[in-house]
Design a protein around this motif. Structure first.
Motif, PDB file in Angstrom:
ATOM      1  N   PRO A  45       0.826  -1.229   0.000  1.00  0.00           N
ATOM      2  CA  PRO A  45       0.000   0.000   0.000  1.00  0.00           C
ATOM      3  C   PRO A  45       0.851   1.266   0.000  1.00  0.00           C
ATOM      4  O   PRO A  45       0.599   2.191  -0.778  1.00  0.00           O
ATOM      5  CB  PRO A  45      -0.819  -0.132   1.287  1.00  0.00           C
ATOM      6  CG  PRO A  45      -0.913  -1.611   1.526  1.00  0.00           C
ATOM      7  CD  PRO A  45       0.408  -2.168   1.049  1.00  0.00           C
ATOM      8  N   ALA A  46       1.872   1.295   0.857  1.00  0.00           N
ATOM      9  CA  ALA A  46       2.730   2.481   0.911  1.00  0.00           C
ATOM     10  C   ALA A  46       3.558   2.608  -0.364  1.00  0.00           C
ATOM     11  O   ALA A  46       3.703   3.700  -0.926  1.00  0.00           O
ATOM     12  CB  ALA A  46       3.644   2.410   2.133  1.00  0.00           C
TER      13      ALA A  46
ATOM     14  N   SER B 397      -4.844  13.508   4.492  1.00  0.00           N
ATOM     15  CA  SER B 397      -5.406  12.336   5.165  1.00  0.00           C
ATOM     16  C   SER B 397      -4.790  11.044   4.615  1.00  0.00           C
ATOM     17  O   SER B 397      -4.580  10.082   5.346  1.00  0.00           O
ATOM     18  CB  SER B 397      -6.923  12.301   4.971  1.00  0.00           C
ATOM     19  OG  SER B 397      -7.241  12.254   3.589  1.00  0.00           O
ATOM     20  N   GLU B 398      -4.474  11.046   3.325  1.00  0.00           N
ATOM     21  CA  GLU B 398      -3.874   9.864   2.702  1.00  0.00           C
ATOM     22  C   GLU B 398      -2.467   9.625   3.248  1.00  0.00           C
ATOM     23  O   GLU B 398      -2.112   8.505   3.627  1.00  0.00           O
ATOM     24  CB  GLU B 398      -3.840  10.103   1.191  1.00  0.00           C
ATOM     25  CG  GLU B 398      -3.242   8.990   0.370  1.00  0.00           C
ATOM     26  CD  GLU B 398      -3.211   9.385  -1.110  1.00  0.00           C
ATOM     27  OE1 GLU B 398      -4.213   9.917  -1.618  1.00  0.00           O
ATOM     28  OE2 GLU B 398      -2.163   9.184  -1.755  1.00  0.00           O
ATOM     29  N   ARG B 399      -1.688  10.693   3.297  1.00  0.00           N
ATOM     30  CA  ARG B 399      -0.318  10.551   3.806  1.00  0.00           C
ATOM     31  C   ARG B 399      -0.320  10.175   5.280  1.00  0.00           C
ATOM     32  O   ARG B 399       0.412   9.290   5.722  1.00  0.00           O
ATOM     33  CB  ARG B 399       0.455  11.861   3.598  1.00  0.00           C
ATOM     34  CG  ARG B 399       1.042  11.979   2.198  1.00  0.00           C
ATOM     35  CD  ARG B 399       1.670  13.331   1.974  1.00  0.00           C
ATOM     36  NE  ARG B 399       0.645  14.338   1.698  1.00  0.00           N
ATOM     37  CZ  ARG B 399       0.672  15.592   2.122  1.00  0.00           C
ATOM     38  NH1 ARG B 399       1.678  16.016   2.862  1.00  0.00           N
ATOM     39  NH2 ARG B 399      -0.295  16.427   1.810  1.00  0.00           N
ATOM     40  N   ALA B 400      -1.189  10.834   6.034  1.00  0.00           N
ATOM     41  CA  ALA B 400      -1.261  10.545   7.472  1.00  0.00           C
ATOM     42  C   ALA B 400      -1.713   9.104   7.702  1.00  0.00           C
ATOM     43  O   ALA B 400      -1.181   8.400   8.565  1.00  0.00           O
ATOM     44  CB  ALA B 400      -2.218  11.522   8.145  1.00  0.00           C
ATOM     45  N   GLY B 401      -2.668   8.660   6.916  1.00  0.00           N
ATOM     46  CA  GLY B 401      -3.190   7.303   7.052  1.00  0.00           C
ATOM     47  C   GLY B 401      -2.120   6.258   6.789  1.00  0.00           C
ATOM     48  O   GLY B 401      -1.989   5.278   7.527  1.00  0.00           O
ATOM     49  N   ALA B 404       0.403   6.226   9.580  1.00  0.00           N
ATOM     50  CA  ALA B 404      -0.143   5.568  10.769  1.00  0.00           C
ATOM     51  C   ALA B 404      -0.166   4.050  10.572  1.00  0.00           C
ATOM     52  O   ALA B 404       0.184   3.291  11.489  1.00  0.00           O
ATOM     53  CB  ALA B 404      -1.558   6.080  11.051  1.00  0.00           C
ATOM     54  N   PHE B 405      -0.556   3.624   9.361  1.00  0.00           N
ATOM     55  CA  PHE B 405      -0.599   2.185   9.083  1.00  0.00           C
ATOM     56  C   PHE B 405       0.800   1.583   9.204  1.00  0.00           C
ATOM     57  O   PHE B 405       0.991   0.514   9.777  1.00  0.00           O
ATOM     58  CB  PHE B 405      -1.177   1.923   7.695  1.00  0.00           C
ATOM     59  CG  PHE B 405      -1.245   0.462   7.349  1.00  0.00           C
ATOM     60  CD1 PHE B 405      -2.265  -0.329   7.862  1.00  0.00           C
ATOM     61  CD2 PHE B 405      -0.275  -0.138   6.538  1.00  0.00           C
ATOM     62  CE1 PHE B 405      -2.333  -1.693   7.560  1.00  0.00           C
ATOM     63  CE2 PHE B 405      -0.333  -1.494   6.242  1.00  0.00           C
ATOM     64  CZ  PHE B 405      -1.361  -2.271   6.754  1.00  0.00           C
ATOM     65  N   THR B 406       1.798   2.299   8.664  1.00  0.00           N
ATOM     66  CA  THR B 406       3.174   1.813   8.727  1.00  0.00           C
ATOM     67  C   THR B 406       3.655   1.730  10.175  1.00  0.00           C
ATOM     68  O   THR B 406       4.288   0.754  10.575  1.00  0.00           O
ATOM     69  CB  THR B 406       4.099   2.732   7.903  1.00  0.00           C
ATOM     70  OG1 THR B 406       3.597   2.796   6.573  1.00  0.00           O
ATOM     71  CG2 THR B 406       5.523   2.210   7.890  1.00  0.00           C
ATOM     72  N   VAL B 436     -11.349   7.973   3.623  1.00  0.00           N
ATOM     73  CA  VAL B 436     -10.698   7.066   2.689  1.00  0.00           C
ATOM     74  C   VAL B 436     -11.621   5.904   2.352  1.00  0.00           C
ATOM     75  O   VAL B 436     -11.708   5.452   1.219  1.00  0.00           O
ATOM     76  CB  VAL B 436      -9.377   6.522   3.280  1.00  0.00           C
ATOM     77  CG1 VAL B 436      -8.709   5.566   2.295  1.00  0.00           C
ATOM     78  CG2 VAL B 436      -8.447   7.674   3.611  1.00  0.00           C
ATOM     79  N   LEU B 437     -12.353   5.432   3.366  1.00  0.00           N
ATOM     80  CA  LEU B 437     -13.108   4.203   3.205  1.00  0.00           C
ATOM     81  C   LEU B 437     -14.487   4.429   2.590  1.00  0.00           C
ATOM     82  O   LEU B 437     -15.071   3.523   2.011  1.00  0.00           O
ATOM     83  CB  LEU B 437     -13.229   3.488   4.549  1.00  0.00           C
ATOM     84  CG  LEU B 437     -11.855   3.206   5.191  1.00  0.00           C
ATOM     85  CD1 LEU B 437     -12.024   2.591   6.564  1.00  0.00           C
ATOM     86  CD2 LEU B 437     -11.005   2.306   4.311  1.00  0.00           C
ATOM     87  N   SER B 438     -14.996   5.647   2.701  1.00  0.00           N
ATOM     88  CA  SER B 438     -16.298   5.909   2.098  1.00  0.00           C
ATOM     89  C   SER B 438     -16.221   5.743   0.582  1.00  0.00           C
ATOM     90  O   SER B 438     -17.213   5.443  -0.065  1.00  0.00           O
ATOM     91  CB  SER B 438     -16.786   7.313   2.449  1.00  0.00           C
ATOM     92  OG  SER B 438     -15.875   8.267   1.958  1.00  0.00           O
TER      93      SER B 438
END
Lengths: 234, 464
Positions: A45-46, B397-401, B404-406, B436-438
Motif C-alpha cells: 500500500p505504501a 489524510s492519505e499521507r497521514a493514514g 499511521a498504518f506503517t 478514505v473508506l467511504s
C-alpha cells in the motif's frame, strides 16, 4: 520441505479459512509449514502510493520476519510480486525475494505437481488472473493447470487477464473508475460455479461490487479450491 | 486547451455517470485496436523488435544535440526551412507569422497532437485565418468544438449515432447514413477546402537525421493532400521525434503501425524530402519544419522521466488500459491522456497542475507490455507518485493514514491487537463515514471479515 507462510494482511483478516486451506494443502503435499508470528503487511500500500520511506520500513520489517525461511509461500500474487520484484528495487536484494512464491506457482512449478486429485470434477470455474502475478511474475498458466488437472472446466473469459479495478488505494481514490472496471469484468462473465482468484484484493473488489449490484456469484480463493481439489470434498 | 488535470477524479466521475455512451464507445473501439495490436505483435518477434526500438530511441535521446544539428543541416540541404521553438508561444508565433507574411487565408491540417499541445488553431483563427481539420475524426471534433480524446482515434468517444446526427444537421446526410456515406460527405466537403488552402499544417511521426526525411503515417490520405497540395507546408515536430538513419525509419514505420492499429504498415506513408525543386514539379513551393521543445528538454534532464520521450504516439497503451477505457481521454484534462499522458503530462506541464494523473492507474502493467518502445510506464507512475507525495500534492489524510498504518504494521504486537477489532468496524456505520473508506462503500458493499483471523486459527491449530 520447510515453508513459511506469509499470509498477507488481507488474507489474515478477510480470507482466514482460505489461508488455513493453504496450510492444509501444503502439509498434505509434504511441506513443514511455519507461520512467523511477527509478520504484518508486505508494504505494497505504501509502495504503490509513492510513500517511499514507509514502503522501505515495511519491506525491512518483512524481510527481517522472513530472514530464516527456506521458502516463503504467499496466498497472493500481488504481495508475492511486491516481495520478489519491489524489495530488490528498494535495495533489499538479499532479502526473501528469491525464495518467495505465489501459492499456485509454488505447487505447480517448485513442487512440480500437475494434478492434486480429481476433487473439482464437473466444476466450471472462471479464473481471474491477478495483474501482478500475470505481468510482474509472469504466471499465466500455473494455477489454471492445477484447476484443470483436478477436473475443473476453466471457462474462456474474454476479460480474464484484465484488471479488476482494485489497485489498492486506487479503489478508494477513484471509486467510479474502479467500480466501472469491476463491472466490465463482471458483465463479461460466462455462467460458472465459481469465480476463482489467487489474489485477496481482487476477490474483495469483485465480490463487494457483485454483492452491491445484487449478483449472487460465488467468489473463492485459489487456496480453498486447490485444497478441495486435493481433498476430494464436494 | 485549459489544463484541467487537477480535476481528473471529478471529470472521470462525470463522464462515467452522466455520459454512459462514452464508456461504451471507448471500450468497444479500444478493444478492437488492442486485439489487432496483439495479433500484429504475434506475427513478429515483438519482444526483439521492441528491444531494438527502445535501443534506437535511447541512443537518439542521449545524443539529441548531435542528431538535431545533423537533421537541420540535411533539411536545409533539401531546401526546407528549419525553425526552432522553445515553447508553445514561440511555436504559435512562428506559424502565424509565416502564414500572415505570405497572405495565407486558409489552412488545412492533418492530425497532430503537437498542434493541440501548442494550441495552434486559435492562434491562427485570431488572425483571421480559417483552419480546417481534415482527419475525419478531427473534422467531426471541429464541428462539435471538442478536443481529441485519443491519440489515434480523436473522436473515439463518439458513437456512430452521434456522427449521424451531427452530419445530418451540418452536411445534410440522411439520419441513418452508413459510415461510408458519412465519410463520403466529409470527403466532398473537405475536397473544396484542400483546393482553396494556401497552407497545409501537419505533425511528424519521425524525422530522419541522416537524410532530413520527414515521415508521416496515416490511413485516410488527408495528410498526403495536406502536405502536397497547398503551396506552403508547415510541419510541427517535437524534438524527440528524431531517428538516426533511414534504415531505422523502416523498422519504426512498421512497429508503430503494428502497435497502434495492428497494421503491417499504414495505408499511406509520406516521406517528405523538401519542396518542389523545379517549376512544374509536384509538391509545395515551401516546406517549413518547426522543431518544438515545449518542456521536452526538462523531461530529458529528469533521470527517470526521460524514458517517456521514447514515445512514438501510437496509442497502444491507451487501447490496452482498463482505466482509460472507462472514460476516454477527456477525463485526463489535457492533450495526452491514458497511461502515457499520466507520465508525460507531469513532465511537460509540471506536477502541480497534473498531480492526480499518476494516481489514475491500478498499476496493472498492461501498458508496458503493449508499448512498442518499452517505456516503463508503471515505474514512471510510481516515480511521479513519490514526487507528488514528497511535495505534499496529495491529500493530507492519505499521507497521514499510510504513515499511521506503517507505524502500526512495524509493531507486530500493536498490529495483532488492532487487527482483532479493525476489520470488525468495516461493516459498521463508522467505516462508511471515514474519508478514505467511504470511497469503497459508495459503490460496493463493505468487505466481509473472516469470523476468526488466520493467526487465531493458526494458534488454535489447523488440522487437515
Amino acid at each position: 520441505m520447510k515453508v513459511a507462510l506469509f499470509v498477507t494482511c488481507l488474507a489474515d483478516h478477510y480470507f482466514a479459512e482460505a489461508a488455513a486451506d493453504a496450510v492444509r494443502l501444503l502439509r498434505h503435499l509434504g511441506c513443514e509449514v511455519s507461520f512467523p508470528n511477527t509478520q504484518t503487511c508486505c508494504g505494497q500500500p505504501a509502495h504503490n502510493a509513492g510513500m517511499a520511506e514507509e514502503a522501505l520500513k515495511m519491506a525491512e520489517h518483512t524481510s527481517g520476519v522472513l530472514k530464516d525461511a527456506e521458502h516463503v509461500v504467499v496466498p497472493s500474487g500481488s504481495c508475492a510480486a511486491m516481495i520478489t520484484k519491489a524489495y530488490p528495487a528498494l535495495g533489499l536484494g538479499n532479502g526473501p525475494s528469491s525464495r518467495t512464491w505465489e501459492l499456485g506457482a509454488f505447487v505447480r512449478r517448485h513442487l512440480d505437481i500437475a494434478s492434486l486429485g480429481r476433487g473439482l470434477e464437473g466444476r466450471s470455474v472462471a479464473y481471474h488472473q491477478g495483474c501482478h502475478a500475470l505481468r510482474e511474475l509472469g504466471l499465466e498458466t500455473e494455477s489454471i493447470e492445477l484447476l484443470e488437472g483436478a477436473g475443473a472446466h476453466v471457462v474462456d473469459w474474454p476479460s480474464a487477464t484484465e484488471c479488476c479495478g482494485f489497485g489498492g488505494l486506487f479503489s478508494t481514490k477513484m471509486p467510479p473508475v474502479s467500480t466501472a472496471m469491476a463491472d466490465a469484468k463482471l458483465d463479461s462473465l460466462p455462467q460458472v460455479d465459481w469465480v476463482v482468484s489467487g489474489d485477496p484484493g481482487c476477490l474483495l473488489q469483485l465480490s463487494s461490487r457483485a454483492r452491491r449490484t445484487g449478483n449472487d456469484l460465488r467468489f473463492r480463493h485459489l487456496a480453498s479450491v486447490l485444497w478441495e481439489a486435493a481433498d476430494g470434498r464436494a | 486547451m485549459d489544463v484541467r488535470s487537477r480535476d481528473y477524479a471529478d471529470l472521470a466521475r462525470t463522464i462515467i455517470e452522466d455520459t454512459p455512451g462514452v464508456r461504451k464507445a471507448v471500450s468497444g473501439a479500444t478493444a478492437a485496436f488492442d486485439a489487432a495490436r496483439r495479433r500484429a505483435y504475434a506475427e513478429i518477434d515483438a519482444e526483439a523488435w521492441r528491444r531494438w526500438a527502445e535501443g534506437v530511441k535511447n541512443h537518439v535521446l542521449t545524443h539529441l544535440d548531435q542528431y538535431l544539428e545533423e537533421a537541420e543541416a540535411r533539411l536545409q540541404e533539401n531546401g526546407a526551412k528549419v525553425h526552432w521553438a522553445g515553447n508553445a508561444q514561440e511555436a504559435r508565433h512562428i506559424v502565424a507569422e509565416l502564414a500572415q507574411a505570405r497572405g495565407v487565408r486558409s489552412v488545412v491540417k492533418g492530425k497532430s497532437m503537437l498542434t493541440e499541445e501548442i494550441e495552434l488553431n486559435p492562434a491562427l483563427e485570431e488572425r483571421g485565418i480559417h483552419v480546417y481539420e481534415t482527419d475525419l475524426g478531427e473534422y467531426i471534433l471541429q464541428l462539435l468544438d471538442e478536443a481529441p480524446s485519443h491519440i489515434l482515434g480523436p473522436a473515439i468517444h463518439r458513437s456512430l449515432e452521434d456522427v449521424q446526427a451531427l452530419f445530418a444537421d451540418r452536411l445534410g446526410t440522411a439520419a441513418d447514413a452508413l459510415p461510408d456515406d458519412l465519410a463520403a460527405a466529409a470527403r466532398t466537403e473537405l475536397r473544396a477546402r484542400f483546393q482553396e488552402a494556401d497552407m497545409g499544417v501537419s505533425g511528424g511521426n519521425f524525422l530522419v537525421a541522416e537524410t532530413g526525411t520527414l515521415a508521416l503515417i496515416e490511413n485516410e490520405g488527408n495528410i498526403r493532400l495536406t502536405t502536397s497540395l497547398p503551396r506552403i507546408h508547415v510541419a510541427l515536430v517535437g524534438i524527440e521525434k528524431l531517428l538516426p538513419t533511414f534504415g531505422d525509419l523502416a523498422g519504426f514505420l512498421q512497429l508503430t503501425a503494428r502497435a497502434g492499429t495492428g497494421q503491417a504498415i499504414g495505408c499511406f506513408v509520406s516521406l517528405i524530402q523538401g519542396p518542389a525543386t523545379a517549376p512544374g514539379d509536384d509538391g509545395p513551393e515551401e516546406v517549413h519544419i518547426v522543431l518544438v521543445d515545449n518542456g521536452r528538454t526538462d523531461v530529458l534532464a529528469d533521470e527517470h522521466a526521460w524514458e517517456t520521450l521514447r514515445c512514438v504516439r501510437c496509442g497502444a497503451c491507451l487501447n490496452t488500459c482498463p482505466v482509460y477505457k472507462q472514460t476516454g481521454g477527456h477525463a485526463y484534462g489535457w492533450v495526452y491522456s491514458g497511461p502515457i499522458g499520466a507520465v508525460l503530462d507531469p513532465g511537460l506541464l509540471g506536477l502541480e497542475q497534473t498531480a492526480p494523473l499518476p494516481f489514475a492507474s491500478s498499476l496493472c502493467g498492461a501498458c508496458f507490455d503493449a508499448c512498442p518502445v518499452r517505456i516503463p510506464i508503471p515505474d514512471l507512475l510510481l516515480h511521479w507518485r513519490r514526487a507528488a507525495q514528497a511535495r505534499g500534492l496529495t491529500p493530507l489524510s492519505e499521507r497521514a493514514g499510510l504513515k499511521a498504518f506503517t507505524a502500526m504494521a512495524t509493531r507486530p504486537a500493536l498490529y495483532r491487537y488492532l487487527g482483532r477489532v479493525g476489520p470488525r468496524l468495516a461493516g459498521s456505520s463508522l467505516f462508511r463515514r471515514l474519508p478514505v473508506l467511504s470511497g469503497w462503500t459508495e459503490h460496493r458493499e463493505p468487505p466481509e471479515p473472516s469470523p476468526r483471523r488466520f493467526r487465531d486459527l493458526w494458534s488454535e491449530g489447523i488440522g487437515e
